[in-house]
Design a protein around this motif. Sequence first.
Motif, PDB file in Angstrom:
ATOM      1  N   PRO A  65      -7.629   8.274  -6.593  1.00  0.00           N
ATOM      2  CA  PRO A  65      -6.887   7.119  -6.070  1.00  0.00           C
ATOM      3  C   PRO A  65      -6.797   5.969  -7.074  1.00  0.00           C
ATOM      4  O   PRO A  65      -5.799   5.240  -7.099  1.00  0.00           O
ATOM      5  N   GLU A  66      -7.810   5.810  -7.915  1.00  0.00           N
ATOM      6  CA  GLU A  66      -7.773   4.671  -8.847  1.00  0.00           C
ATOM      7  C   GLU A  66      -6.650   4.853  -9.883  1.00  0.00           C
ATOM      8  O   GLU A  66      -6.109   3.872 -10.405  1.00  0.00           O
ATOM      9  N   VAL A  67      -6.299   6.095 -10.153  1.00  0.00           N
ATOM     10  CA  VAL A  67      -5.176   6.344 -11.057  1.00  0.00           C
ATOM     11  C   VAL A  67      -3.869   5.879 -10.394  1.00  0.00           C
ATOM     12  O   VAL A  67      -3.010   5.267 -11.032  1.00  0.00           O
ATOM     13  N   ILE A  68      -3.759   6.167  -9.116  1.00  0.00           N
ATOM     14  CA  ILE A  68      -2.562   5.728  -8.392  1.00  0.00           C
ATOM     15  C   ILE A  68      -2.479   4.205  -8.377  1.00  0.00           C
ATOM     16  O   ILE A  68      -1.410   3.620  -8.588  1.00  0.00           O
ATOM     17  N   ALA A  69      -3.609   3.573  -8.139  1.00  0.00           N
ATOM     18  CA  ALA A  69      -3.611   2.104  -8.117  1.00  0.00           C
ATOM     19  C   ALA A  69      -3.111   1.559  -9.457  1.00  0.00           C
ATOM     20  O   ALA A  69      -2.360   0.580  -9.498  1.00  0.00           O
ATOM     21  N   ALA A  70      -3.506   2.215 -10.545  1.00  0.00           N
ATOM     22  CA  ALA A  70      -3.072   1.760 -11.872  1.00  0.00           C
ATOM     23  C   ALA A  70      -1.589   2.095 -12.115  1.00  0.00           C
ATOM     24  O   ALA A  70      -0.874   1.342 -12.769  1.00  0.00           O
TER      25      ALA A  70
ATOM     26  N   GLU B 243      -0.531  -4.035  -2.027  1.00  0.00           N
ATOM     27  CA  GLU B 243      -1.333  -3.283  -1.045  1.00  0.00           C
ATOM     28  C   GLU B 243      -0.462  -2.479  -0.090  1.00  0.00           C
ATOM     29  O   GLU B 243      -0.773  -1.338   0.224  1.00  0.00           O
ATOM     30  N   ALA B 244       0.601  -3.106   0.370  1.00  0.00           N
ATOM     31  CA  ALA B 244       1.481  -2.408   1.311  1.00  0.00           C
ATOM     32  C   ALA B 244       2.119  -1.201   0.617  1.00  0.00           C
ATOM     33  O   ALA B 244       2.298  -0.142   1.235  1.00  0.00           O
ATOM     34  N   PHE B 245       2.448  -1.354  -0.640  1.00  0.00           N
ATOM     35  CA  PHE B 245       3.045  -0.239  -1.381  1.00  0.00           C
ATOM     36  C   PHE B 245       2.051   0.916  -1.480  1.00  0.00           C
ATOM     37  O   PHE B 245       2.397   2.067  -1.191  1.00  0.00           O
ATOM     38  N   LEU B 246       0.824   0.610  -1.840  1.00  0.00           N
ATOM     39  CA  LEU B 246      -0.195   1.670  -1.923  1.00  0.00           C
ATOM     40  C   LEU B 246      -0.406   2.339  -0.572  1.00  0.00           C
ATOM     41  O   LEU B 246      -0.505   3.564  -0.473  1.00  0.00           O
TER      42      LEU B 246
ATOM     43  N   VAL C 157       5.616   2.378 -11.303  1.00  0.00           N
ATOM     44  CA  VAL C 157       6.631   3.222 -10.653  1.00  0.00           C
ATOM     45  C   VAL C 157       7.377   2.525  -9.517  1.00  0.00           C
ATOM     46  O   VAL C 157       8.444   2.968  -9.111  1.00  0.00           O
ATOM     47  N   GLN C 158       6.808   1.423  -9.025  1.00  0.00           N
ATOM     48  CA  GLN C 158       7.392   0.788  -7.832  1.00  0.00           C
ATOM     49  C   GLN C 158       8.873   0.436  -8.024  1.00  0.00           C
ATOM     50  O   GLN C 158       9.685   0.605  -7.121  1.00  0.00           O
TER      51      GLN C 158
ATOM     52  N   PRO D 130       6.449  13.538  -8.379  1.00  0.00           N
ATOM     53  CA  PRO D 130       6.764  13.954  -9.752  1.00  0.00           C
ATOM     54  C   PRO D 130       6.461  12.890 -10.810  1.00  0.00           C
ATOM     55  O   PRO D 130       6.430  13.200 -12.005  1.00  0.00           O
ATOM     56  N   GLN D 131       6.244  11.657 -10.379  1.00  0.00           N
ATOM     57  CA  GLN D 131       5.877  10.620 -11.354  1.00  0.00           C
ATOM     58  C   GLN D 131       4.420  10.743 -11.802  1.00  0.00           C
ATOM     59  O   GLN D 131       4.066  10.325 -12.897  1.00  0.00           O
ATOM     60  N   VAL D 132       3.597  11.278 -10.928  1.00  0.00           N
ATOM     61  CA  VAL D 132       2.151  11.241 -11.214  1.00  0.00           C
ATOM     62  C   VAL D 132       1.479  12.614 -11.225  1.00  0.00           C
ATOM     63  O   VAL D 132       0.299  12.716 -11.572  1.00  0.00           O
TER      64      VAL D 132
END
Length: 450
Positions: A321-326, A297-300, A331-332, A343-345
Amino acid sequence: MSSADKPRVRFAPSPTGYLHVGSARTALFNWLYARSTSGTMVLRIEDTDENRNRPELTDAIFEYLAWLGIDYDEGPYYQSERRERHRQAVQQLLNDGQAYLCDANDNEVPGSEMADGRAVRFRTPEGTTVIDDVVRGEVAVDHAQLGDFVIWRSDGSPTFVLANAVDDADMAITHAIRGEDLLSSTPRAVLVAEALGATPPVYAHLPLLVNEQRKKLSKRRDDVSLESYRKQGFLAQAMANYLALLGWGPRDGVEIRPMAEIIEQFRLEDVNKAPAFFDIAKLEHFNGVYIRELDPEAFLAALEPHLAGDDVPWSLERYRPEVIAAMAPLVQEKLRTLEGIVPQVDWLFLAEPIIDGQSWDKAVVRGKAAAEILDTTIAALTDCPWDPESVKDAVFAAGEAHGVNRSKSQAPVRVAVTGRSVGPPLFEPMVHHLTRDEVLRRLRAARSQL
Ligand code: GLU
């Protein structure tokens, strides 16, 4: 120890520019010293230069100290509000014959009222001042080098040295921890303090920060503003941890560690005088470590401002946003700055991927059998099941059919779909977040360029 024996330190920035890494390091070392000795941290804004002060710069100081987790126990005091006190101190020196009106004739009675429009000079006695600097050891300065210096300007304002010395005395500052660039002004401050009957603070001049070429960090040449680092997505904890190591190191050698431990380890006498290299690669490494430590959560939450800002390359309607969550767990591990998420997404939210020229050249133009692999992949993906395993198998089979190993067969496909030869794992996100038609369209677009 009674509270009277506890150190009192101050961070005393002049708000003439945005807070840079050098000032932040000074603030941090004062704070570390205060917190490691149960001392008091004072914040004093040295805003006597009316032409250069801007309120937003003072606000930025508060903002970035808070960002770094540097709090203070007293203040903020504003030097500009202490003008009367500075005038009084100068008057005292005039009365005592330790200062004189600059353009007064020699017969003028010392102590006569300070007339407007007259500067005042300190009457430097003969002798030598020796500063026993915590960092630099003994620094001796012959007073002949100082001359009778100005302490009050003809425009009715105190000079830096006067205001600085008076405020340190009045605020009972025991340790003045500050940048080495101020060392040359220190003998003057000591003389003024002593002439006023005050005990000057113990001085600790922190080493210069230098860049890769061993040149002093400069606003023009180097990226020095904290604002810029925050924008790039450096975490405050990583930045503070890194800044603590610029001129100091813990005795046990462990560099990446929580601030509570740094406070425990900090010794002012361990600060060294050699110029400290502000090493951006090392800072990025620290940041990567801190990024990996964030829980999901903190990362998001930390990523959010870097994905929703004005400068992202995609249009807001396409952002999901749900794509980022996935994608986040994929990528972390890799990110060294939060901004590096873009550039990752980006290829997942753009109508057309941004093709990186070097990647294109290497993997598509000069890649072995790239055109054939693209042709075979296009044919296979047209009717294979649309799941990551099947798609992966199809791409690898296309490579094998043309004598190219697995990792290389993926390269032209990756560049065609994402625009780059490096990035997150390809097949899962591609299949889950792009449609078959979209992927085929990108592959055909790339193929048609060859
Ligand atoms: N106001 C000074 C500066 O920002 C620092 C004074 C001091 O720390 O003694 O350069």
